[in-house]
Motif scaffolding. Structure first.
Motif, mmCIF file in Angstrom:
data_model
loop_
_atom_site.group_PDB
_atom_site.id
_atom_site.type_symbol
_atom_site.label_atom_id
_atom_site.label_comp_id
_atom_site.label_asym_id
_atom_site.label_seq_id
_atom_site.Cartn_x
_atom_site.Cartn_y
_atom_site.Cartn_z
ATOM 1 N N PHE B 132 0.831 -1.215 0.000
ATOM 2 C CA PHE B 132 0.000 0.000 0.000
ATOM 3 C C PHE B 132 0.856 1.252 0.000
ATOM 4 O O PHE B 132 0.525 2.241 -0.632
ATOM 5 C CB PHE B 132 -0.898 0.031 1.237
ATOM 6 N N SER B 187 -0.802 9.786 -3.738
ATOM 7 C CA SER B 187 -1.491 8.810 -4.585
ATOM 8 C C SER B 187 -1.543 7.446 -3.909
ATOM 9 O O SER B 187 -2.527 6.714 -4.058
ATOM 10 C CB SER B 187 -0.822 8.723 -5.959
ATOM 11 N N GLN B 188 -0.500 7.119 -3.124
ATOM 12 C CA GLN B 188 -0.548 5.850 -2.389
ATOM 13 C C GLN B 188 -1.687 5.854 -1.381
ATOM 14 O O GLN B 188 -2.404 4.863 -1.225
ATOM 15 C CB GLN B 188 0.766 5.592 -1.637
ATOM 16 N N LYS B 190 -4.361 7.549 -1.552
ATOM 17 C CA LYS B 190 -5.614 7.502 -2.290
ATOM 18 C C LYS B 190 -5.951 6.067 -2.700
ATOM 19 O O LYS B 190 -7.085 5.599 -2.513
ATOM 20 C CB LYS B 190 -5.509 8.396 -3.524
ATOM 21 N N THR B 191 -4.961 5.368 -3.244
ATOM 22 C CA THR B 191 -5.186 3.970 -3.645
ATOM 23 C C THR B 191 -5.588 3.145 -2.435
ATOM 24 O O THR B 191 -6.494 2.312 -2.506
ATOM 25 C CB THR B 191 -3.887 3.351 -4.223
ATOM 26 N N TYR B 192 -4.877 3.395 -1.330
ATOM 27 C CA TYR B 192 -5.178 2.665 -0.103
ATOM 28 C C TYR B 192 -6.623 2.877 0.302
ATOM 29 O O TYR B 192 -7.347 1.933 0.609
ATOM 30 C CB TYR B 192 -4.225 3.143 0.995
ATOM 31 N N GLU B 194 -9.137 3.764 -1.600
ATOM 32 C CA GLU B 194 -10.057 3.136 -2.548
ATOM 33 C C GLU B 194 -10.184 1.642 -2.289
ATOM 34 O O GLU B 194 -11.259 1.065 -2.440
ATOM 35 C CB GLU B 194 -9.576 3.387 -3.982
ATOM 36 N N LYS B 195 -9.062 1.014 -1.916
ATOM 37 C CA LYS B 195 -9.098 -0.439 -1.707
ATOM 38 C C LYS B 195 -9.722 -0.817 -0.378
ATOM 39 O O LYS B 195 -10.482 -1.774 -0.292
ATOM 40 C CB LYS B 195 -7.668 -1.000 -1.772
#
Lengths: 270, 292
Positions: B132, B187-188, B190-192, B194-195
Motif C-alpha cells: 500500500f 497517490s498511495q 488515495k489507492t489505499y 479506494e481499496k
C-alpha cells in the motif's frame, strides 16, 4: 508528564532579582548554600528560610513553581530521613528495637538535613528561575576566567554548557513526540516488570539518540558557517556591569550571614 | 448507508493547567465523522488541529468533553485505550524520526506485534502495508537509515497502516517533501483508501491537496471549528476563509476572476483536473461558433 520538569527552567520576569548581575547571583547562591551548613540552631534555620521566602516574593515566582521543583526530591528525602531516624545513634533514645534506635539526635539530624536539602534545591532553583541560561553561562565563563591562565578551556566549557542547557527543552519536546508516536503504535510504556519496561524504552531511546546526533551535526555545521572558532578574540554583545542593586544584594547577604552566625551563639537547646 | 465512527462532544483541552502558561488549545468542539469519509483538516499553525487529532486515539485526555468511537466513550475504560489506538491509527508529522528497528520489516511489524497477532498474520500485514505504501520487497530487509527521506516516511506510514486501523489520521504527511515524493505519498494514500474504504483524516496546509483528496473539509481557527462541510460548501465561502487568512485553492481564485470578467466558465472550481475538463469543453464549444 515530561513537561512538568521545572528544575533549571527560566521564569521570565523583570524583578530586581532578575536584573541582578548573574555573576553576583551565582556567588550569592554559593554563599547561601555555605550558609545553610553554617546554621546550628532553629533560629538560624528560621532566618535562612525567611531569606529564601523574601527572595521568592521579590522575584514574584508563584508558590506552585517552587513546589513542583521540590517534588522530585521528596522520595529521596523521605528515604534518607527514615535512615537517619532509624540508625543514627545518640544519648537520648526514645525507642529501641534490634538494630533500630530512634533517638532525639536521629530525629534532629533527619529534620535539619531535610530543611537543608529543601532550601538548597529551592535556593539554587531561584538562580535558574531568575537567570536566563545564556546569562548564566556567560557569568560562569567570566567567573572562571582566571583559570584561562592555566590553559583551562573556559570558553569551550561555557559554550558546551549553554548548548546543553539550550537543548534540554528541545530534547524533552522531542521525547514527548516520540513517546506519543510509539504509543500510537501500541507501545506499552506503563505496565510490566522492570525488564519489560526497560525494553519498552528502546523504541524511544533509539530515535531520540539519532535525532540528538543529527541536531548536533546540524548545529556544528551552522556554527562553522558563521565562522565560529572558539573564544579567542570574541567580544560580547551584552557587557556585564555591576550596579547599585548588586551592591545592595551583597549587603543583604552579608547581613544574613552575620545574623546566622550570631544566632549560632544563642543559648537554645536545638 | 453511512455510520457514525467518531463523535466528539463538547471537547475542550487546556495546556499547562494551573501555571502561567495555561492555554486553551481546543475550545468546545463538536464533530461527527462518518465511516469511509476522507476529511481534510486545515488551519493555521496553533489553530488546534494537531491537538484535536491527538484526542481521537486517546493520546491526550480531554480537559472536558467526550470522544466516542463506535458509540463507546474511549475514556470509559482505560484498559481498552490501547485497543482504541489500534483502531485509530495516527501518523505524526515527520514520522520518519520514529523509526528505530534494524530493518524496515521489523519496524513495520512493531504495531502488529504490539497487537499480539500471530507471526503469520504479522508477516501478511507487513507485506500488505508495504505494498500500500509503495515499498518494494527488497527494501524490507534494509536498514531504515539507508533510505531516502520520502521512503522513510512511507515506511513510517506503512507501520501504522499495518495495524489495519478503522480510522487513519495523517498529520501533514507531505511536509518537507519534494513534489515527486509528495505526489507519490498522496497517490498511495488515495489507492489505499479506494481499496480499503476506511475513514481518513488528512491534516494539510495545502488547499490543493485537500480539494483533490477530501470529501469534507474541517477548518480549525483559534481552537474552534470554523467550518465543517463538503469541499464545495467550504470553498464557496472563500471571502470568509480569506478573512481568517486561509486561502482557497489557486485554481478556485483563477476561476472566480474569470467568471467575474464575464467568461463563460463555472464559478466554483476546486481542482485543476476539473478546471481542465471545463475549459476544454468551453473552448470546444467556442470553436464551433462561426466567427470564433
Amino acid at each position: 508528564m515530561l513537561k512538568d520538569i521545572t528544575i533549571g527552567q527560566y521564569f521570565p520576569g523583570h524583578s530586581s532579582l532578575h536584573r541582578l548581575d548573574p555573576r553576583i547571583k551565582i556567588i550569592l547562591t554559593i554563599v547561601y548554600i555555605v550558609l545553610l551548613f553554617l546554621v546550628k540552631n532553629s533560629a538560624g534555620f528560621a532566618v535562612s528560610i525567611l531569606f529564601l521566602v523574601v527572595c521568592y516574593m521579590v522575584a514574584k515566582i508563584p508558590l506552585k513553581m517552587i513546589l513542583r521543583s521540590l517534588k522530585p526530591i521528596v522520595p529521596i528525602l523521605i528515604f534518607t530521613s527514615a535512615l537517619n531516624v532509624l540508625f543514627v545513634s545518640g544519648d537520648h533514645p526514645i525507642f529501641d528495637w534490634g538494630v533500630f534506635h530512634i533517638t532525639q539526635e536521629g530525629i534532629y539530624t533527619a529534620v535539619t538535613m531535610s530543611i537543608r536539602v529543601l532550601c538548597l534545591i529551592a535556593g539554587s532553583s531561584l538562580l535558574t528561575y531568575t537567570t536566563s541560561p545564556i546569562a548564566l553561562t556567560d557569568a560562569i565563563e567570566r567567573l572562571l576566567g582566571p583559570l584561562k591562565v592555566l590553559h583551562f578551556p573556559v570558553h569551550e566549557l561555557a559554550m558546551m554548557m549553554s548548548i546543553a542547557l539550550r537543548f534540554i527543552p528541545t530534547l524533552i519536546e522531542e521525547t514527548d513526540k516520540i513517546m506519543s508516536a510509539q504509543k500510537a503504535r501500541g507501545a506499552d510504556l506503563e505496565s510490566g516488570g522492570l525488564m519489560q519496561r526497560a525494553r519498552a524504552l528502546i523504541p524511544i531511546l533509539i530515535p531520540l539518540f539519532i535525532s540528538a546526533f543529527r541536531r548536533a551535526e546540524e548545529l556544528a555545521l551552522a556554527m562553522e558557517c558563521r565562522c565560529y572558532h572558539g573564544g579567542k578574540g570574541r567580544t560580547r554583545m551584552k557587557q556585564l556591569h555591576l550596579g547599585v542593586v548588586d551592591g545592595l544584594a551583597c549587603g543583604v547577604m552579608v547581613l544574613t550571614v552575620g545574623a546566622v552566625i550570631a544566632l549560632n551563639f544563642l543559648p537554645i537547646p536545638w | 448507508m453511512k455510520t457514525l465512527v467518531i463523535k466528539i462532544e463538547n471537547l475542550t483541552y487546556k495546556y499547562s493547567v494551573g501555571t502561567p502558561f495555561e492555554k486553551v488549545a481546543v475550545d468546545n468542539v463538536n464533530l461527527e465523522i462518518e465511516g469511509g469519509e476522507v476529511i481534510g483538516v486545515i488551519g493555521h499553525t496553533g489553530s488546534g488541529k494537531s491537538t484535536l487529532i491527538q484526542h481521537l486515539n486517546g493520546l491526550l485526555k480531554p480537559t472536558s468533553g467526550k470522544i466516542y468511537l463506535d458509540g463507546m466513550d474511549i475514556w470509559a475504560d482505560k484498559s481498552k485505550l490501547r485497543q482504541v489506538r489500534f483502531n485509530v491509527g495516527l501518523v505524526f508529522q515527520y514520522p520518519e524520526y520514529q523509526l528505530f528497528e534494524e530493518t524496515v520489516y521489523k519496524d513495520i511489524a512493531f504495531g502488529p506485534k504490539n497487537m499480539g497477532l500471530t507471526e503469520k498474520e504479522i508477516d501478511y500485514r507487513v507485506h500488505e502495508a508495504a505494498e500500500f505504501a509503495g515499498i518494494r520487497e527488497e527494501v524490507l530487509q534494509k536498514s531504515p537509515s539507508e533510505l531516502s527521506g520520502g521512503q522513510k516516511r512511507r515506511v513510517a506510514i506503512a507501520g501504522v497502516i499495518a495495524m489495519e486501523p478503522k480510522v487513519l489520521i495523517l498529520d501533514e504527511p507531505t511536509a518537507g517533501l519534494d513534489p515527486k515524493g509528495r505526489n507519490k505519498i498522496l497517490s498511495q494514500i488515495k489507492t489505499y483508501h479506494e481499496k480499503v474504504g476506511n475513514t481518513i483524516l488528512l491534516v494539510s496546509h495545502s488547499m490543493e491537496d485537500v480539494a483533490v483528496f477530501a470529501d469534507k473539509v474541517l477548518v480549525m481557527n483559534k481552537a474552534k471549528v470554523f467550518a465543517y462541510d463538503t469541499v464545495e460548501n467550504v470553498f464557496a465561502r472563500s471571502e470568509e476563509l480569506k478573512a481568517i487568512r486561509l486561502a482557497v485553492p489557486q485554481i478556485t481564485n483563477v476561476f472566480h476572476r474569470l467568471h467575474e470578467e464575464g467568461y463563460p466558465v463555472p464559478e466554483n472550481v476546486y481542482t485543476v483536473a476539473y478546471a481542465k475538463r471545463k475549459l476544454l469543453a468551453t473552448l470546444a464549444e467556442r470553436g464551433k461558433l462561426p466567427n470564433a
